[in-house]
Design an enzyme around this catalytic site. Structure first.
Site, PDB file in Angstrom:
ATOM      1  N   LYS A  20       3.939  34.408  72.034  1.00  0.00           N
ATOM      2  CA  LYS A  20       4.438  34.412  70.664  1.00  0.00           C
ATOM      3  C   LYS A  20       4.726  35.838  70.189  1.00  0.00           C
ATOM      4  O   LYS A  20       5.807  36.128  69.654  1.00  0.00           O
ATOM      5  CB  LYS A  20       3.411  33.779  69.721  1.00  0.00           C
ATOM      6  CG  LYS A  20       3.808  33.857  68.245  1.00  0.00           C
ATOM      7  CD  LYS A  20       2.680  33.450  67.325  1.00  0.00           C
ATOM      8  CE  LYS A  20       1.729  34.579  67.050  1.00  0.00           C
ATOM      9  NZ  LYS A  20       1.886  35.188  65.727  1.00  0.00           N
ATOM     10  N   ASN A  21       3.763  36.743  70.388  1.00  0.00           N
ATOM     11  CA  ASN A  21       3.918  38.091  69.862  1.00  0.00           C
ATOM     12  C   ASN A  21       5.033  38.859  70.558  1.00  0.00           C
ATOM     13  O   ASN A  21       5.611  39.779  69.974  1.00  0.00           O
ATOM     14  CB  ASN A  21       2.593  38.850  69.965  1.00  0.00           C
ATOM     15  CG  ASN A  21       1.555  38.327  68.998  1.00  0.00           C
ATOM     16  OD1 ASN A  21       1.882  37.718  67.987  1.00  0.00           O
ATOM     17  ND2 ASN A  21       0.285  38.531  69.313  1.00  0.00           N
ATOM     18  N   ARG A  90       4.765  38.251  58.948  1.00  0.00           N
ATOM     19  CA  ARG A  90       4.690  39.695  59.036  1.00  0.00           C
ATOM     20  C   ARG A  90       5.652  40.254  60.085  1.00  0.00           C
ATOM     21  O   ARG A  90       6.231  41.320  59.904  1.00  0.00           O
ATOM     22  CB  ARG A  90       3.257  40.133  59.380  1.00  0.00           C
ATOM     23  CG  ARG A  90       3.160  41.640  59.530  1.00  0.00           C
ATOM     24  CD  ARG A  90       1.767  42.170  59.583  1.00  0.00           C
ATOM     25  NE  ARG A  90       1.799  43.621  59.724  1.00  0.00           N
ATOM     26  CZ  ARG A  90       2.000  44.466  58.740  1.00  0.00           C
ATOM     27  NH1 ARG A  90       2.181  44.011  57.518  1.00  0.00           N
ATOM     28  NH2 ARG A  90       2.018  45.766  58.947  1.00  0.00           N
ATOM     29  N   CYS A 114      -0.676  35.981  58.074  1.00  0.00           N
ATOM     30  CA  CYS A 114      -2.085  35.613  57.948  1.00  0.00           C
ATOM     31  C   CYS A 114      -2.824  36.616  57.064  1.00  0.00           C
ATOM     32  O   CYS A 114      -2.578  37.820  57.113  1.00  0.00           O
ATOM     33  CB  CYS A 114      -2.762  35.584  59.318  1.00  0.00           C
ATOM     34  SG  CYS A 114      -2.554  34.030  60.205  1.00  0.00           S
ATOM     35  N   ARG A 119      -2.592  45.407  56.489  1.00  0.00           N
ATOM     36  CA  ARG A 119      -1.777  45.901  57.608  1.00  0.00           C
ATOM     37  C   ARG A 119      -0.559  46.607  57.027  1.00  0.00           C
ATOM     38  O   ARG A 119       0.528  46.058  56.978  1.00  0.00           O
ATOM     39  CB  ARG A 119      -1.374  44.738  58.518  1.00  0.00           C
ATOM     40  CG  ARG A 119      -2.559  44.070  59.169  1.00  0.00           C
ATOM     41  CD  ARG A 119      -2.139  43.006  60.152  1.00  0.00           C
ATOM     42  NE  ARG A 119      -1.661  41.806  59.479  1.00  0.00           N
ATOM     43  CZ  ARG A 119      -1.250  40.717  60.129  1.00  0.00           C
ATOM     44  NH1 ARG A 119      -1.251  40.688  61.430  1.00  0.00           N
ATOM     45  NH2 ARG A 119      -0.844  39.665  59.462  1.00  0.00           N
ATOM     46  N   PRO A 120      -0.749  47.839  56.553  1.00  0.00           N
ATOM     47  CA  PRO A 120       0.334  48.538  55.861  1.00  0.00           C
ATOM     48  C   PRO A 120       1.475  48.892  56.795  1.00  0.00           C
ATOM     49  O   PRO A 120       1.317  48.943  58.020  1.00  0.00           O
ATOM     50  CB  PRO A 120      -0.353  49.805  55.331  1.00  0.00           C
ATOM     51  CG  PRO A 120      -1.498  50.027  56.268  1.00  0.00           C
ATOM     52  CD  PRO A 120      -1.968  48.657  56.656  1.00  0.00           C
ATOM     53  N   VAL A 121       2.632  49.154  56.194  1.00  0.00           N
ATOM     54  CA  VAL A 121       3.825  49.492  56.980  1.00  0.00           C
ATOM     55  C   VAL A 121       4.098  50.993  56.941  1.00  0.00           C
ATOM     56  O   VAL A 121       5.179  51.427  57.322  1.00  0.00           O
ATOM     57  CB  VAL A 121       5.057  48.716  56.450  1.00  0.00           C
ATOM     58  CG1 VAL A 121       4.842  47.223  56.599  1.00  0.00           C
ATOM     59  CG2 VAL A 121       5.362  49.085  55.001  1.00  0.00           C
ATOM     60  N   ASP A 122       3.104  51.782  56.523  1.00  0.00           N
ATOM     61  CA  ASP A 122       3.363  53.214  56.368  1.00  0.00           C
ATOM     62  C   ASP A 122       3.704  53.897  57.690  1.00  0.00           C
ATOM     63  O   ASP A 122       4.522  54.821  57.727  1.00  0.00           O
ATOM     64  CB  ASP A 122       2.172  53.911  55.696  1.00  0.00           C
ATOM     65  CG  ASP A 122       0.868  53.728  56.457  1.00  0.00           C
ATOM     66  OD1 ASP A 122       0.633  52.619  56.955  1.00  0.00           O
ATOM     67  OD2 ASP A 122       0.094  54.694  56.541  1.00  0.00           O
ATOM     68  N   LEU A 123       3.102  53.446  58.797  1.00  0.00           N
ATOM     69  CA  LEU A 123       3.426  54.058  60.090  1.00  0.00           C
ATOM     70  C   LEU A 123       4.856  53.733  60.498  1.00  0.00           C
ATOM     71  O   LEU A 123       5.546  54.578  61.095  1.00  0.00           O
ATOM     72  CB  LEU A 123       2.446  53.592  61.160  1.00  0.00           C
ATOM     73  CG  LEU A 123       0.985  54.033  60.986  1.00  0.00           C
ATOM     74  CD1 LEU A 123       0.127  53.478  62.116  1.00  0.00           C
ATOM     75  CD2 LEU A 123       0.878  55.553  60.931  1.00  0.00           C
ATOM     76  N   ASP A 307      -7.251  39.379  68.807  1.00  0.00           N
ATOM     77  CA  ASP A 307      -6.817  37.983  68.762  1.00  0.00           C
ATOM     78  C   ASP A 307      -7.736  37.053  69.549  1.00  0.00           C
ATOM     79  O   ASP A 307      -7.671  35.836  69.379  1.00  0.00           O
ATOM     80  CB  ASP A 307      -5.381  37.848  69.293  1.00  0.00           C
ATOM     81  CG  ASP A 307      -4.344  38.290  68.284  1.00  0.00           C
ATOM     82  OD1 ASP A 307      -4.712  38.497  67.111  1.00  0.00           O
ATOM     83  OD2 ASP A 307      -3.169  38.433  68.652  1.00  0.00           O
ATOM     84  N   ARG A 399       1.454  28.024  64.031  1.00  0.00           N
ATOM     85  CA  ARG A 399       2.165  29.294  64.072  1.00  0.00           C
ATOM     86  C   ARG A 399       2.086  29.954  65.441  1.00  0.00           C
ATOM     87  O   ARG A 399       2.942  30.779  65.779  1.00  0.00           O
ATOM     88  CB  ARG A 399       1.609  30.259  63.019  1.00  0.00           C
ATOM     89  CG  ARG A 399       1.924  29.886  61.585  1.00  0.00           C
ATOM     90  CD  ARG A 399       1.449  30.966  60.616  1.00  0.00           C
ATOM     91  NE  ARG A 399       1.878  32.263  61.082  1.00  0.00           N
ATOM     92  CZ  ARG A 399       1.045  33.283  61.341  1.00  0.00           C
ATOM     93  NH1 ARG A 399      -0.242  33.138  61.178  1.00  0.00           N
ATOM     94  NH2 ARG A 399       1.524  34.427  61.785  1.00  0.00           N
TER      95      ARG A 399
END
Length: 455
Positions: A20-21, A90, A114, A119-123, A307, A399
């Site tokens: 999936k990932n 996400r 989830c 889980r920020p998107v700053d990176l 996971d 999912r």
């Protein structure tokens, strides 16, 4: 909801689906190609359906051919991803880098998914800025465009403060079409990153160092068509290894990449469970009469995967002695503890550390899945519990696991999916009592075949 009657031995072989990932980021990566691509071994999942809907909204033509998806991104019509879809997934943020590289502009809402922690998107943002993008976040929308009227991003040296898989993948995709060389230091080393690099190379990208913490991308003007197979899902494989172990059953699974499961197999062996490879792409779990507790700390690859933390905890609830599980990556990824305790487990929480004291047995109970991997933990616990376990919150399960009930039923498990109003008190064998694997999502207008609306 899902009803499981436990204490039934499992036996046989199970086929592991595409990861999936990996599939999600490869689908986003198809935006980089100015022609069409064919992705094989794509699992039929709600998350895959969602990202395909996002691609369609951007102008990509998507068609299902068996387990393959054909994606034609030659005529992108929009640079803006729809909020109502992005808010549910996400991984949808992965389209930011490819859109910016292809069109010079990307407008993507902040993502959902989830509720397992921050889980920020700053990176992601810092990496795209280093490549020459102007990135602004206003009213929940990420607006990015290439600075200075340039038509292409510019290669750069980028150090990630944390080896984020998503940031590594997004930056790597953007850099494939940038001018010059990009170096990503402290990059994620997960197998899904390697799978993306292999896919991009199949389209003509120049990438080296993937699988290490230092990835180098030499930008090219354009990428071409490709036919590519998604790698097997290591998390699904690990879940079935635990299903065999917790039910004291010998089962085989393939296709797998054993090197992707090194940490999980090592911890199974520490607990007294043997895992052997009878063929290069096959694993067999050999249970023991009793198991020992072991300590686990989740870490980026090649460490123990976050996971797998929840399913492995289910196994440790019936192991002898004490175990300590430290979740170091996500602060809200221990919500399944309360549900396992409802089934008779003895787990104490202190912050992000769970102390598990093994008990002789688990007992079936009504429980609620709080996220994707928690749902898998409750399924494997239900397989080992005495009596019936009833799991609600199946939209999480759908999912990430393709045809999980069918696969378990093929191994001999007694379980069925029912609506609450028609719940049964004993397992039935009639297919009519088992709704579609995506029936739980029907109220959200998800078709029984996740991609049927796109073909």
């Amino acid at each position: 909801m899902l009803q499981i009657w436990g204490k039934t031995p499992l036996k046989g072989h199970v086929t592991i689906s595409g990861a999936k990932n990996s599939a999600l980021v490869l689908l986003a990566g198809s935006l980089l190609c100015s022609g069409s691509c064919r992705l094989r071994n794509v699992p039929s999942l709600v998350d895959v359906s969602l990202i395909c809907e996002i691609l369609v909204a951007l102008g990509v033509k998507v068609a299902r051919q068996g387990d393959a998806l054909v994606l034609d991104a030659s005529d992108l019509t929009s640079s803006k991803a729809p909020y109502e879809l992005v808010s549910q997934l996400r991984a949808s943020f992965f389209v930011t880098g490819p859109l910016l590289a292809r069109l010079g502009v990307a407008r993507v809402p902040l993502p959902g998914g989830c509720s397992i922690g921050d889980r920020p998107v700053d990176l992601h943002v810092k990496g795209l800025q280093a490549l020459g993008a102007d990135v602004q976040i206003e009213h929940g929308m990420v607006n990015a465009y290439i600075r200075g009227g340039r038509k292409r991003l510019t290669g750069a040296r980028i150090y990630l403060d944390f080896p984020s898989v998503g940031a590594t993948e997004n930056i790597m995709m953007a850099a494939t079409l940038a001018e010059g060389e990009t170096l990503i230091e402290n990059a994620a080393q997960e197998p899904e990153v390697v799978d993306l690099a292999n896919f991009c190379r199949a389209m003509g990208a120049r990438i080296r160092g993937d699988g290490t913490n230092r990835i180098v991308i030499d930008g090219v003007p354009a990428l071409h068509e490709a036919d590519y197979m998604v790698v097997p899902d290591r998390i699904e494989a690990g879940t079935f290894l635990i299903a065999g172990a917790i039910t004291r059953s010998e089962i085989m699974l393939s296709p797998v990449v054993p090197d992707h499961l090194t940490a999980v197999i090592a911890k199974l062996k520490e607990s007294g469970i043997s895992v052997v490879s009878d063929a290069p792409n096959q694993l067999r779990v050999i249970p023991a009469s009793s198991y020992r507790g072991t300590d686990i700390e989740t870490l980026p690859f090649p460490g123990f995967p976050t996971d797998m933390q929840a399913p492995f905890m289910s196994l440790l609830t019936v192991a002898e002695g004490n175990s300590m599980i430290s979740e170091t990556l996500f602060e809200n990824r221990l919500q399944h503890v309360a549900e396992l305790n409802r089934m008779g487990a003895d787990i104490k929480l202190k912050g992000n550390i769970a102390v598990v004291r093994g008990v002789p047995k688990l007992s079936g109970a009504p429980v609620l899945a709080t996220d994707l991997r928690a749902s898998a933990a409750l399924v494997v616990a239900g397989l080992a519990a005495e009596g019936m376990t009833t799991i609600q919150g199946l939209h999480h399960l759908d999912r990430g696991y393709e045809h999980l009930e069918d696969k378990l039923r093929g191994l001999g498990a007694k379980l069925q999916r029912v609506h609450e109003s028609t719940a049964l008190s004993a397992p039935g064998n009639s297919e009519e009592t088992v709704p579609s694997p995506l029936a739980e999502c029907a109220s959200e207008n998800t078709p029984s075949d996740p991609l049927s609306a796109l073909i």
